[in-house]
Design a protein around this motif. Structure first.
Motif, PDB file in Angstrom:
ATOM      1  N   THR A  79       0.820  -1.205   0.000  1.00 16.23           N
ATOM      2  CA  THR A  79       0.000   0.000   0.000  1.00 16.23           C
ATOM      3  C   THR A  79       0.859   1.262   0.000  1.00 16.23           C
ATOM      4  O   THR A  79       0.680   2.148  -0.844  1.00 16.23           O
ATOM      5  CB  THR A  79      -0.941   0.005   1.217  1.00 16.23           C
ATOM      6  OG1 THR A  79      -1.726  -1.187   1.210  1.00 16.23           O
ATOM      7  CG2 THR A  79      -1.855   1.208   1.181  1.00 16.23           C
ATOM      8  N   ASP A  80       1.772   1.369   0.943  1.00 18.38           N
ATOM      9  CA  ASP A  80       2.590   2.580   1.034  1.00 18.38           C
ATOM     10  C   ASP A  80       3.480   2.739  -0.193  1.00 18.38           C
ATOM     11  O   ASP A  80       3.646   3.850  -0.708  1.00 18.38           O
ATOM     12  CB  ASP A  80       3.441   2.534   2.302  1.00 18.38           C
ATOM     13  CG  ASP A  80       2.587   2.578   3.565  1.00 18.38           C
ATOM     14  OD1 ASP A  80       1.452   3.087   3.494  1.00 18.38           O
ATOM     15  OD2 ASP A  80       3.047   2.097   4.614  1.00 18.38           O
ATOM     16  N   ARG A  81       4.046   1.634  -0.649  1.00 22.60           N
ATOM     17  CA  ARG A  81       4.918   1.709  -1.822  1.00 22.60           C
ATOM     18  C   ARG A  81       4.131   2.096  -3.065  1.00 22.60           C
ATOM     19  O   ARG A  81       4.595   2.882  -3.894  1.00 22.60           O
ATOM     20  CB  ARG A  81       5.618   0.359  -2.024  1.00 22.60           C
ATOM     21  CG  ARG A  81       6.731   0.374  -3.054  1.00 22.60           C
ATOM     22  CD  ARG A  81       7.648  -0.812  -2.828  1.00 22.60           C
ATOM     23  NE  ARG A  81       6.930  -2.064  -2.930  1.00 22.60           N
ATOM     24  CZ  ARG A  81       7.033  -2.891  -3.981  1.00 22.60           C
ATOM     25  NH1 ARG A  81       7.806  -2.567  -5.004  1.00 22.60           N
ATOM     26  NH2 ARG A  81       6.381  -4.022  -3.996  1.00 22.60           N
ATOM     27  N   LEU A  82       2.905   1.550  -3.188  1.00 23.68           N
ATOM     28  CA  LEU A  82       2.074   1.897  -4.339  1.00 23.68           C
ATOM     29  C   LEU A  82       1.675   3.364  -4.288  1.00 23.68           C
ATOM     30  O   LEU A  82       1.680   4.054  -5.320  1.00 23.68           O
ATOM     31  CB  LEU A  82       0.828   1.005  -4.352  1.00 23.68           C
ATOM     32  CG  LEU A  82      -0.180   1.253  -5.475  1.00 23.68           C
ATOM     33  CD1 LEU A  82       0.470   1.058  -6.836  1.00 23.68           C
ATOM     34  CD2 LEU A  82      -1.387   0.342  -5.318  1.00 23.68           C
ATOM     35  N   SER A  83       1.344   3.868  -3.112  1.00 21.85           N
ATOM     36  CA  SER A  83       0.973   5.272  -2.989  1.00 21.85           C
ATOM     37  C   SER A  83       2.138   6.179  -3.341  1.00 21.85           C
ATOM     38  O   SER A  83       1.974   7.176  -4.065  1.00 21.85           O
ATOM     39  CB  SER A  83       0.489   5.551  -1.562  1.00 21.85           C
ATOM     40  OG  SER A  83       0.105   6.886  -1.406  1.00 21.85           O
ATOM     41  N   ALA A  84       3.335   5.833  -2.842  1.00 20.63           N
ATOM     42  CA  ALA A  84       4.510   6.645  -3.169  1.00 20.63           C
ATOM     43  C   ALA A  84       4.827   6.598  -4.659  1.00 20.63           C
ATOM     44  O   ALA A  84       5.210   7.608  -5.269  1.00 20.63           O
ATOM     45  CB  ALA A  84       5.706   6.164  -2.354  1.00 20.63           C
ATOM     46  N   THR A  85       4.662   5.434  -5.270  1.00 21.17           N
ATOM     47  CA  THR A  85       4.924   5.303  -6.704  1.00 21.17           C
ATOM     48  C   THR A  85       3.950   6.140  -7.517  1.00 21.17           C
ATOM     49  O   THR A  85       4.338   6.797  -8.494  1.00 21.17           O
ATOM     50  CB  THR A  85       4.816   3.823  -7.107  1.00 21.17           C
ATOM     51  OG1 THR A  85       5.793   3.069  -6.374  1.00 21.17           O
ATOM     52  CG2 THR A  85       5.059   3.652  -8.591  1.00 21.17           C
ATOM     53  N   LEU A  86       2.686   6.135  -7.128  1.00 21.07           N
ATOM     54  CA  LEU A  86       1.693   6.919  -7.863  1.00 21.07           C
ATOM     55  C   LEU A  86       1.975   8.416  -7.755  1.00 21.07           C
ATOM     56  O   LEU A  86       1.807   9.167  -8.725  1.00 21.07           O
ATOM     57  CB  LEU A  86       0.294   6.608  -7.341  1.00 21.07           C
ATOM     58  CG  LEU A  86      -0.235   5.214  -7.680  1.00 21.07           C
ATOM     59  CD1 LEU A  86      -1.540   4.928  -6.946  1.00 21.07           C
ATOM     60  CD2 LEU A  86      -0.441   5.066  -9.179  1.00 21.07           C
ATOM     61  N   HIS A  87       2.422   8.854  -6.586  1.00 25.32           N
ATOM     62  CA  HIS A  87       2.782  10.259  -6.443  1.00 25.32           C
ATOM     63  C   HIS A  87       4.013  10.598  -7.286  1.00 25.32           C
ATOM     64  O   HIS A  87       4.096  11.699  -7.853  1.00 25.32           O
ATOM     65  CB  HIS A  87       3.035  10.589  -4.981  1.00 25.32           C
ATOM     66  CG  HIS A  87       1.792  10.707  -4.160  1.00 25.32           C
ATOM     67  ND1 HIS A  87       1.251   9.648  -3.471  1.00 25.32           N
ATOM     68  CD2 HIS A  87       0.964  11.758  -3.936  1.00 25.32           C
ATOM     69  CE1 HIS A  87       0.152  10.033  -2.850  1.00 25.32           C
ATOM     70  NE2 HIS A  87      -0.049  11.311  -3.110  1.00 25.32           N
ATOM     71  N   SER A  88       4.937   9.656  -7.385  1.00 23.89           N
ATOM     72  CA  SER A  88       6.117   9.889  -8.216  1.00 23.89           C
ATOM     73  C   SER A  88       5.753   9.947  -9.688  1.00 23.89           C
ATOM     74  O   SER A  88       6.285  10.763 -10.451  1.00 23.89           O
ATOM     75  CB  SER A  88       7.156   8.789  -7.967  1.00 23.89           C
ATOM     76  OG  SER A  88       8.283   8.963  -8.784  1.00 23.89           O
ATOM     77  N   VAL A  89       4.831   9.090 -10.116  1.00 21.81           N
ATOM     78  CA  VAL A  89       4.395   9.106 -11.515  1.00 21.81           C
ATOM     79  C   VAL A  89       3.599  10.369 -11.810  1.00 21.81           C
ATOM     80  O   VAL A  89       3.683  10.934 -12.913  1.00 21.81           O
ATOM     81  CB  VAL A  89       3.556   7.837 -11.812  1.00 21.81           C
ATOM     82  CG1 VAL A  89       2.877   7.940 -13.169  1.00 21.81           C
ATOM     83  CG2 VAL A  89       4.441   6.610 -11.768  1.00 21.81           C
ATOM     84  N   GLY A  90       2.812  10.830 -10.839  1.00 21.10           N
ATOM     85  CA  GLY A  90       1.985  11.999 -11.076  1.00 21.10           C
ATOM     86  C   GLY A  90       2.739  13.308 -11.047  1.00 21.10           C
ATOM     87  O   GLY A  90       2.315  14.280 -11.688  1.00 21.10           O
ATOM     88  N   GLY A  91       3.828  13.377 -10.337  1.00 21.30           N
ATOM     89  CA  GLY A  91       4.565  14.644 -10.264  1.00 21.30           C
ATOM     90  C   GLY A  91       5.900  14.494  -9.595  1.00 21.30           C
ATOM     91  O   GLY A  91       6.258  15.320  -8.745  1.00 21.30           O
TER      92      GLY A  91
END
Length: 985
Positions: free
Chosen positions: A302-314
């Motif tokens: 969960t935490d890794r996926l959330s961090a990855t999505l934030h990295s992909v988004g900006g």
């Protein structure tokens, strides 16, 4: 009797400490191995006790090892369910890049199908782990951002407004649609061709060969030739669901002085015609759409996926994607919000579950301690004899540790294996990327498996996708407690020589200073935990003291009960002496003679009852919140209303429904949504609207009283006698109204004029209610339906145990424009997330395990003094005691402690619920899938009488039955063994 040369257990002998020929040194100088090793001898001597301990350790270790696996499983299922059940528009990752102003020929190579496919594969490879996508639902192409007006005069125009088109060239159209008419689109940058779906062709009157003209950048027209009609495969799949306009046209409203409608549709260009969009005025852009898969994800991602999505988004990953595209890139996705919503729900549910885990863990630990105490009590004379003959505490402790280790370690290992084998991860393994078919599925699955292996490499151990570490630690902790209880207790009891026959009971025992300090420490911890929970709530998942608050409350209650236990026995002992017969006084005397270590059975029972009461109250609170939410949503046991607002009930439907089996009462209401409300402040107030509800006061009042939502006396809405078409011109009549708080505040105390489709009249608020059954929203205005100008009921609210199938059949026989909503179906929809169902199963399991441990505690408590009771009955039978009196004696002897434990458990559970209720909100556990129903004011924790009384009465009844069974069994056996001369008992 001669003393043996050595009886120390650290120097084992072959036969009870006596010398043997085997003790002589061998010619080589080595001492030969003992003939009868201690551990093997003890296990063979008491095989039943060893088997009972092994069974207890097996069950406890299995529960402890299965718990983290079960939590991990339902949390993983919750994450996957949240992503899989989300709307495709919210879950997909879409990368878009605007195209510059250019001619189609300049970008023919850049926008060719091969170039876009290659770039899509590059971007897909750049998506960081753990994001994985489904190749079958991946799409890319070129589309227009701005809708283009259809210039052809033959296109349909419902209100004289030209239709608008979206031009898109999605890839893989041949795999997601079937050609029904014409031929597939081909064309090129200068000669675009397109296909349309069957619904689009029907609504826009398109057919193969038709040419649609749209505006271009230079003011000329771009001609798009329609070559075929296709039928989409799986309209709910991400390929079509992300942009519904691609598969079906929409009749869109244009709101001005009056509402007008026009068509919006899509033309599906061939990939070879993608460059032609540069010539249009539609602001074309390149898009790359990836549908994520969730089969490989676990709760730990969960935490890794959330961090990855934030990295992909900006973040850094967006920079990589921008370089690969070669221009400005915008990443659009709602997947981060889905993950955040899941994490919020998990963080709200986990502390509530932790309360149950701490409760059942404490009960299990106490029962294990009771088991060790039983073994020590049975072997007290043996250990005292060894100690008196010079055995060291270290030797005794190590020997006993060897005995328990030989039983507990294999049982815990077997329990761990059973937990791993029975509690499997979702899907039976760590999961793969889960491509739904199409090219690249095997590669995606392989990548997922490799990533899963990499993830597990850094963990303590992963079996089947669930970490083995927490289960291993839990099973080891159970084994360690089972191994150490017996030796530690034996060492503490026999650290000093004791006088034989000294009294050690609750009536004569005096609490030591250490015990007093321990009790005061626990009291301070309990007070701190309760205060912290009331102030901060159970949302702090890292504060285990807060989660242990119910356990500490039960622990304090047990300690208080042990302190006051002698008092009721003394009070009852004096009047009991005046009774005829010796059974009563003897039973009370025997109850007072119970060992001072009897705090453990009392503690186990109080903790079990407190855990059951708290857990039952949690489940009752969840069920009550769902019942109220479903009742508020439907307004009764069933609701019948039109799929389109302001649809009058057809003639005869009310009588038909009233005659349906199970219908006890019926309330017909007239609901008009969006009625503009005047304000006592005048025109300076902000606009506000609310539903206007016309009711029949008598039937609606009965409904409101049954549901509990805003009941009122029917006289408040007494009819004015003016209504119907005859009252159209009488706009000054004043209707009494019941309003929601915000509507009442807006209208004020004076009558104000309301203009609605049901008529024009003035209303005066005569009552304020927070909710009403007819509407789901927070705002409403109730009036007497007989006073409306245009009277037409639009909904029926049904009360009674109706059959959904029969009710739907009755409604369908009259009209197809009305739908039936059952309260039971609405309630079932609230239990949707695996997080909810998993947490509820944990609570049910905790209550069941607590009941089982309570049974074990009762049996251990009775078994501890079973030999002494058997000897007592044998001796009393020689004095004329009958079998019936023997059963009464044992029952009355066991009941005081059971009754005290039941009362303590009820009081502790009753006190724990109101003490902890302000810090526990069950809203997310009860209504996680219904976030819009906050009007029920959360889901507060309330004491459940059944959860308080039923377990307590069961404990008393079980104790009485167990004592009667013990007396019956003792009566069947002979008395010779108990009456042997010289028996130490």
């Amino acid at each position: 009797m001669s003393r043996p040369r050595s009886s120390r257990p650290d120097q084992p002998s072959g036969s009870g400490g006596r010398s043997s020929a085997h003790d002589a040194p061998s010619p080589s100088g080595r001492t030969p191995r003992a003939v009868a090793p201690w551990v093997r001898t003890r296990l063979r001597t008491a095989p039943r006790a060893a088997a009972a301990l092994a069974l207890l350790v097996l069950v406890t270790a299995y529960l402890a090892a299965a718990l983290p696996r079960a939590v991990d499983r339902y949390e993983t299922e919750g994450l996957r369910h949240g992503i899989a059940s989300a709307a495709p528009r919210d879950s997909v990752l879409e990368l878009t890049s605007p195209l510059p102003v250019a001619t189609p020929s300049q970008y023919a190579e850049v926008l060719s199908p091969e170039a876009l496919r290659k770039r899509s594969d590059e971007l897909r490879a750049l998506l960081p782990d753990p994001i994985r996508t489904d190749p079958a639902q991946t799409a890319h192409g070129v589309r227009t951002v701005a809708r283009l007006e259809g210039l052809d005069p033959w296109l349909p125009r419902p209100d004289g407004i030209s239709p608008q088109f979206v031009l898109s060239s999605p890839s893989g159209l041949d795999r997601h649609a079937t050609l029904r008419q014409g031929r597939p689109a081909a064309g090129g940058p200068l000669r675009p061709e397109a296909v349309v779906t069957a619904k689009t062709a029907e609504a826009l009157r398109l057919k193969p060969g038709a040419v649609v003209h749209v505006p271009s950048r230079n003011g000329e027209r771009v001609a798009v030739t329609v070559t075929g009609i296709v039928e989409p495969h799986g309209p709910d799949a991400p390929y079509w669901a992300v942009e519904p306009l691609l598969r079906a046209p929409v009749l869109a409203p244009l709101v001005d002085e009056e509402v007008k409608y026009f068509w919006q549709a899509a033309l599906l260009l061939s990939p070879d015609s993608a460059a032609s969009l540069l010539a249009t005025a539609g602001e074309p852009e390149v898009f790359f759409r990836y549908a994520p898969t969730a089969d490989h994800l676990t709760a730990r991602d969960t935490d890794r996926l959330s961090a990855t999505l934030h990295s992909v988004g900006g973040g850094p990953d967006l920079v990589k994607l921008t370089r690969a595209v070669g221009g400005n890139v915008t990443v659009t996705t709602g997947l981060d919000e889905i993950v955040d919503a899941y994490r919020s729900m998990r963080d709200a549910i986990d502390p509530v579950v932790a309360v149950a885990v701490f409760g059942i863990g404490a009960v299990a630990a106490v029962v294990l301690a009771m088991t060790g105490g039983l073994f020590v009590a049975r072997r007290d004379a043996e250990l005292a004899l060894l100690r008196s003959r010079g055995a060291s505490l270290t030797g005794i402790g190590l020997r006993l540790l060897g005995e328990t280790s030989a039983v507990a370690v294999p049982a815990a290992a077997l329990a761990l294996g059973l937990a791993v084998a029975t509690v499997r991860p979702p899907g039976g393994g760590s999961g793969a990327a889960g491509a739904a078919g199409g090219p690249g599925a095997a590669e995606a699955a392989g990548a997922a498996g490799a990533a899963g292996a990499a993830d597990g490499a850094g963990a303590v151990g992963v079996l089947g996708g669930i970490p083995l570490g927490p289960s291993l630690l839990a099973a080891s902790a159970v084994a360690l407690v089972a191994m150490l209880v017996l030796p530690l207790r034996a060492v503490v009891l026999h650290r000093r020589p004791r006088l034989h026959g000294g009294r050690d009971d609750l009536l004569t025992a005096r609490p030591s200073r250490r015990r007093t300090v321990l009790e005061l420490t626990l009291l301070v911890l309990a007070v701190g935990a309760v205060v912290s929970l009331r102030l901060r709530g159970a949302g702090d998942s890292g504060d285990h003291l807060v989660s242990a608050a119910p356990v500490l409350v039960g622990l304090i209650a047990a300690m208080v009960l042990v302190r006051i236990y002698p008092l009721p026995l003394r009070w009852l002992g004096r009047p009991a002496r005046r009774l005829r017969g010796a059974v009563g006084p003897l039973a009370l005397a025997r109850a007072g003679r119970s060992s001072s270590t009897g705090m453990l059975p009392l503690l186990a029972l109080v903790l079990a009852l407190t855990t059951a009461a708290f857990g039952g109250s949690v489940l009752a609170g969840v069920a009550d919140a769902r019942d109220r939410a479903a009742l508020l949503s439907t307004g009764g046991d069933a609701r019948i209303d039109g799929s389109v607002e302001w649809t009058p009930l057809p003639a005869g439907l009310t009588e038909t429904v009233r005659g349906t089996a199970g219908v006890r009462d019926l309330a017909a209401v007239q609901i008009e949504y969006g009625v503009a409300l005047p304000s006592h402040e005048g025109t300076i107030a902000r606009p506000m609207s609310a539903p206007l509800v016309g009711v029949e006061p008598a039937s609606y009042t009965r409904l409101a009283e049954r549901t509990g939502f805003g009941p009122f006396p029917a006289e408040l809405l007494a009819s004015t006698g003016k209504g119907g078409e005859a009252a159209t011109a009488d706009t000054g009549r004043v209707l009494p109204a019941i309003a929601s708080p915000s509507v009442a505040e807006r209208l004020g105390r004076e009558p104000l004029e309301v203009v609605a489709a049901a008529g024009t009249f003035r209303v005066k608020v005569v009552g304020v209610r927070a909710a009403t059954p007819a509407v789901r929203g927070e705002d409403f205005l109730l009036v007497n339906g007989a006073d409306l100008t245009r009277r037409a009921a639009t909904a029926l609210l049904v009360t009674g145990p109706v059959d959904g199938t029969a009710l739907r059949s009755a409604v369908t026989a009259r009209t197809d424009a009305f739908r039936v909503t059952l309260r039971s179906e609405e309630r079932a929809g609230y239990v949707d997330s695996p997080l909810q169902t998993g947490a509820e199963r944990i609570y049910l399991g905790a209550i069941g395990a607590g009941a089982g441990y309570a049974v074990v505690a009762v049996l251990l408590s009775l078994a501890q003094n079973a030999p002494e009771r058997s000897a007592l009955l044998a001796r009393l039978r020689t004095m004329g005691l009958t079998r019936r009196q023997g059963r009464r004696l044992l029952g009355l002897e066991a009941l005081p402690q059971a009754v005290l434990a039941a009362l303590g458990g009820v009081l502790a559970g009753w006190a724990a619920v109101p003490l902890l209720a302000p810090g526990v909100d069950l809203y997310r556990l009860a209504l996680a899938t219904a976030p819009g129903l906050a009007r029920i004011d959360g889901a507060p924790l309330r004491a459940d009488p059944w959860s308080l009384l039923v377990p307590a009465l069961a404990v008393v009844l079980l104790t009485a039955l167990a004592a009667a069974g013990q007396a019956w069994w003792a009566g069947r056996r002979g008395s010779i063994k108990e009456l042997r001369a010289g028996d130490a008992r």
